[in-house]
Design a protein around this motif. Structure first.
Motif, PDB file in Angstrom:
ATOM      1  N   MET A   1       0.813  -1.197   0.000  1.00  0.00           N
ATOM      2  CA  MET A   1       0.000   0.000   0.000  1.00  0.00           C
ATOM      3  C   MET A   1       0.864   1.272   0.000  1.00  0.00           C
ATOM      4  SD  MET A   1      -2.728  -1.583  -0.184  1.00  0.00           S
ATOM      5  CE  MET A   1      -4.226  -0.725   0.142  1.00  0.00           C
ATOM      6  N   LYS A   2       2.156   1.084  -0.159  1.00  0.00           N
ATOM      7  CA  LYS A   2       3.096   2.199  -0.141  1.00  0.00           C
ATOM      8  C   LYS A   2       2.708   3.289  -1.146  1.00  0.00           C
ATOM      9  CE  LYS A   2       7.881   2.449  -1.516  1.00  0.00           C
ATOM     10  NZ  LYS A   2       9.169   1.753  -1.463  1.00  0.00           N
ATOM     11  N   HIS A   3       2.210   2.890  -2.294  1.00  0.00           N
ATOM     12  CA  HIS A   3       1.880   3.847  -3.341  1.00  0.00           C
ATOM     13  C   HIS A   3       0.763   4.818  -2.930  1.00  0.00           C
ATOM     14  CE1 HIS A   3      -1.094   0.677  -4.015  1.00  0.00           C
ATOM     15  NE2 HIS A   3      -1.838   1.607  -4.604  1.00  0.00           N
ATOM     16  N   LEU A   4       0.044   4.509  -1.862  1.00  0.00           N
ATOM     17  CA  LEU A   4      -1.019   5.397  -1.389  1.00  0.00           C
ATOM     18  C   LEU A   4      -0.496   6.555  -0.523  1.00  0.00           C
ATOM     19  CD1 LEU A   4      -3.710   2.724  -0.462  1.00  0.00           C
ATOM     20  CD2 LEU A   4      -3.583   4.133  -2.534  1.00  0.00           C
ATOM     21  N   VAL A   5       0.776   6.484  -0.155  1.00  0.00           N
ATOM     22  CA  VAL A   5       1.385   7.536   0.668  1.00  0.00           C
ATOM     23  C   VAL A   5       2.143   8.487  -0.250  1.00  0.00           C
ATOM     24  CG1 VAL A   5       3.036   8.033   2.502  1.00  0.00           C
ATOM     25  CG2 VAL A   5       1.563   6.010   2.657  1.00  0.00           C
ATOM     26  N   ASP A   6       1.795   9.757  -0.180  1.00  0.00           N
ATOM     27  CA  ASP A   6       2.467  10.781  -0.980  1.00  0.00           C
ATOM     28  C   ASP A   6       3.602  11.379  -0.162  1.00  0.00           C
ATOM     29  OD1 ASP A   6       3.288  12.797  -2.645  1.00  0.00           O
ATOM     30  OD2 ASP A   6       1.366  13.849  -2.685  1.00  0.00           O
ATOM     31  N   ILE A   7       4.823  10.988  -0.481  1.00  0.00           N
ATOM     32  CA  ILE A   7       6.012  11.440   0.251  1.00  0.00           C
ATOM     33  C   ILE A   7       6.156  12.959   0.211  1.00  0.00           C
ATOM     34  CG2 ILE A   7       7.526  11.106  -1.738  1.00  0.00           C
ATOM     35  CD1 ILE A   7       8.661  10.457   1.814  1.00  0.00           C
ATOM     36  N   HIS A   8       5.669  13.582  -0.831  1.00  0.00           N
ATOM     37  CA  HIS A   8       5.842  15.022  -1.002  1.00  0.00           C
ATOM     38  C   HIS A   8       5.104  15.850   0.050  1.00  0.00           C
ATOM     39  CE1 HIS A   8       6.801  13.245  -4.927  1.00  0.00           C
ATOM     40  NE2 HIS A   8       7.822  14.071  -4.826  1.00  0.00           N
ATOM     41  N   ILE A   9       4.118  15.255   0.671  1.00  0.00           N
ATOM     42  CA  ILE A   9       3.357  15.969   1.699  1.00  0.00           C
ATOM     43  C   ILE A   9       4.195  16.216   2.947  1.00  0.00           C
ATOM     44  CG2 ILE A   9       1.408  15.728   3.308  1.00  0.00           C
ATOM     45  CD1 ILE A   9      -0.087  14.333   1.011  1.00  0.00           C
ATOM     46  N   ILE A  10       5.101  15.306   3.261  1.00  0.00           N
ATOM     47  CA  ILE A  10       5.864  15.413   4.495  1.00  0.00           C
ATOM     48  C   ILE A  10       7.256  16.012   4.295  1.00  0.00           C
ATOM     49  CG2 ILE A  10       6.900  13.106   4.474  1.00  0.00           C
ATOM     50  CD1 ILE A  10       6.195  13.018   7.534  1.00  0.00           C
ATOM     51  N   LEU A  11       7.687  16.200   3.070  1.00  0.00           N
ATOM     52  CA  LEU A  11       9.020  16.755   2.837  1.00  0.00           C
ATOM     53  C   LEU A  11       9.143  18.156   3.428  1.00  0.00           C
ATOM     54  CD1 LEU A  11       9.748  15.611  -0.812  1.00  0.00           C
ATOM     55  CD2 LEU A  11      10.541  14.569   1.316  1.00  0.00           C
ATOM     56  N   GLU A  44       6.662  -2.643  -0.505  1.00  0.00           N
ATOM     57  CA  GLU A  44       5.555  -2.151  -1.316  1.00  0.00           C
ATOM     58  C   GLU A  44       4.199  -2.409  -0.662  1.00  0.00           C
ATOM     59  OE1 GLU A  44       5.666  -0.280  -4.089  1.00  0.00           O
ATOM     60  OE2 GLU A  44       7.839  -0.271  -3.895  1.00  0.00           O
ATOM     61  N   ASP A  45       4.109  -3.456   0.141  1.00  0.00           N
ATOM     62  CA  ASP A  45       2.830  -3.805   0.754  1.00  0.00           C
ATOM     63  C   ASP A  45       2.717  -3.349   2.214  1.00  0.00           C
ATOM     64  OD1 ASP A  45       4.689  -5.595   1.728  1.00  0.00           O
ATOM     65  OD2 ASP A  45       3.403  -7.348   1.521  1.00  0.00           O
ATOM     66  N   ILE A  46       3.569  -2.418   2.641  1.00  0.00           N
ATOM     67  CA  ILE A  46       3.500  -1.895   4.005  1.00  0.00           C
ATOM     68  C   ILE A  46       2.146  -1.217   4.223  1.00  0.00           C
ATOM     69  CG2 ILE A  46       4.558   0.331   3.428  1.00  0.00           C
ATOM     70  CD1 ILE A  46       5.984   0.208   6.164  1.00  0.00           C
ATOM     71  N   GLU A  47       1.628  -1.361   5.427  1.00  0.00           N
ATOM     72  CA  GLU A  47       0.366  -0.694   5.746  1.00  0.00           C
ATOM     73  C   GLU A  47       0.582   0.825   5.700  1.00  0.00           C
ATOM     74  OE1 GLU A  47      -1.371  -2.060   9.392  1.00  0.00           O
ATOM     75  OE2 GLU A  47      -0.944  -4.150   8.890  1.00  0.00           O
ATOM     76  N   THR A  48      -0.386   1.516   5.152  1.00  0.00           N
ATOM     77  CA  THR A  48      -0.292   2.969   4.999  1.00  0.00           C
ATOM     78  C   THR A  48      -0.037   3.658   6.333  1.00  0.00           C
ATOM     79  OG1 THR A  48      -1.795   2.849   3.114  1.00  0.00           O
ATOM     80  CG2 THR A  48      -1.512   4.998   4.119  1.00  0.00           C
ATOM     81  N   ASP A  49      -0.755   3.260   7.360  1.00  0.00           N
ATOM     82  CA  ASP A  49      -0.583   3.870   8.684  1.00  0.00           C
ATOM     83  C   ASP A  49       0.828   3.677   9.210  1.00  0.00           C
ATOM     84  OD1 ASP A  49      -3.221   4.653   8.613  1.00  0.00           O
ATOM     85  OD2 ASP A  49      -3.927   3.042   9.918  1.00  0.00           O
ATOM     86  N   LEU A  51       3.648   3.215   7.461  1.00  0.00           N
ATOM     87  CA  LEU A  51       4.583   4.045   6.703  1.00  0.00           C
ATOM     88  C   LEU A  51       4.461   5.503   7.116  1.00  0.00           C
ATOM     89  CD1 LEU A  51       6.757   4.478   4.621  1.00  0.00           C
ATOM     90  CD2 LEU A  51       4.982   4.424   2.836  1.00  0.00           C
ATOM     91  N   GLU A  52       3.242   5.988   7.271  1.00  0.00           N
ATOM     92  CA  GLU A  52       3.056   7.375   7.713  1.00  0.00           C
ATOM     93  C   GLU A  52       3.660   7.591   9.089  1.00  0.00           C
ATOM     94  OE1 GLU A  52      -1.175   7.802   7.257  1.00  0.00           O
ATOM     95  OE2 GLU A  52      -0.972   8.458   5.171  1.00  0.00           O
ATOM     96  N   GLU A  53       3.539   6.592   9.962  1.00  0.00           N
ATOM     97  CA  GLU A  53       4.136   6.684  11.301  1.00  0.00           C
ATOM     98  C   GLU A  53       5.663   6.725  11.219  1.00  0.00           C
ATOM     99  OE1 GLU A  53       4.558   3.946  15.314  1.00  0.00           O
ATOM    100  OE2 GLU A  53       2.954   3.502  13.905  1.00  0.00           O
ATOM    101  N   LEU A  54       6.250   5.886  10.382  1.00  0.00           N
ATOM    102  CA  LEU A  54       7.702   5.886  10.210  1.00  0.00           C
ATOM    103  C   LEU A  54       8.200   7.235   9.682  1.00  0.00           C
ATOM    104  CD1 LEU A  54       8.199   2.342   8.654  1.00  0.00           C
ATOM    105  CD2 LEU A  54       9.033   3.109  10.895  1.00  0.00           C
ATOM    106  N   LEU A  55       7.496   7.791   8.732  1.00  0.00           N
ATOM    107  CA  LEU A  55       7.879   9.091   8.175  1.00  0.00           C
ATOM    108  C   LEU A  55       7.738  10.201   9.214  1.00  0.00           C
ATOM    109  CD1 LEU A  55       6.282   8.705   4.641  1.00  0.00           C
ATOM    110  CD2 LEU A  55       8.734   8.715   5.169  1.00  0.00           C
ATOM    111  N   ALA A  56       6.651  10.186   9.967  1.00  0.00           N
ATOM    112  CA  ALA A  56       6.446  11.193  11.009  1.00  0.00           C
ATOM    113  C   ALA A  56       7.517  11.072  12.091  1.00  0.00           C
ATOM    114  CB  ALA A  56       5.053  11.057  11.611  1.00  0.00           C
ATOM    115  N   ASN A  57       7.861   9.850  12.466  1.00  0.00           N
ATOM    116  CA  ASN A  57       8.901   9.646  13.465  1.00  0.00           C
ATOM    117  C   ASN A  57      10.260  10.118  12.960  1.00  0.00           C
ATOM    118  OD1 ASN A  57       7.048   8.568  15.252  1.00  0.00           O
ATOM    119  ND2 ASN A  57       7.585   6.452  14.794  1.00  0.00           N
TER     120      ASN A  57
END
Length: 86
Positions: A1-11, A44-49, A51-57
């Motif tokens: 589900m990685k493709h559902l996370v837009d990395i550009h939002i958190i940059l 690629e199949d990481i849960e969206t939540d 991945l978002e948590e890893l990026l926020a951390n």
């Protein structure tokens, strides 16, 4: 589900780093590098939540670190590897 996370939002931007760094542009580039490393290393199949948590951390850990501009790329790679191994 990685493709559902837009990395550009958190940059980050240099404005995000102004209060913490003497070289905000360089600090922003290093933080963004770390964020991209986390995103790229995630399965690629990481849960969206998850991945978002890893990026926020990653953001929280690095954005105020006064040594961010001095960190080497290899050290960032090691940190990301550690993040995923724990």
């Amino acid at each position: 589900m990685k493709h559902l996370v837009d990395i550009h939002i958190i940059l980050s931007t240099s404005e995000d780093m102004d209060d913490w760094h003497d070289e905000p542009q360089l600090a922003s580039e290093k933080l963004n590098m770390a964020l991209h490393m986390v995103y790229d290393k995630a399965d690629e199949d990481i849960e969206t939540d998850k991945l978002e948590e890893l990026l926020a951390n990653t953001w929280e850990y690095w954005h105020k670190d006064r040594y961010l501009v001095d960190i080497e790329v290899d050290d960032l790679v090691d940190w990301v590897d550690h993040l995923f191994n724990n």
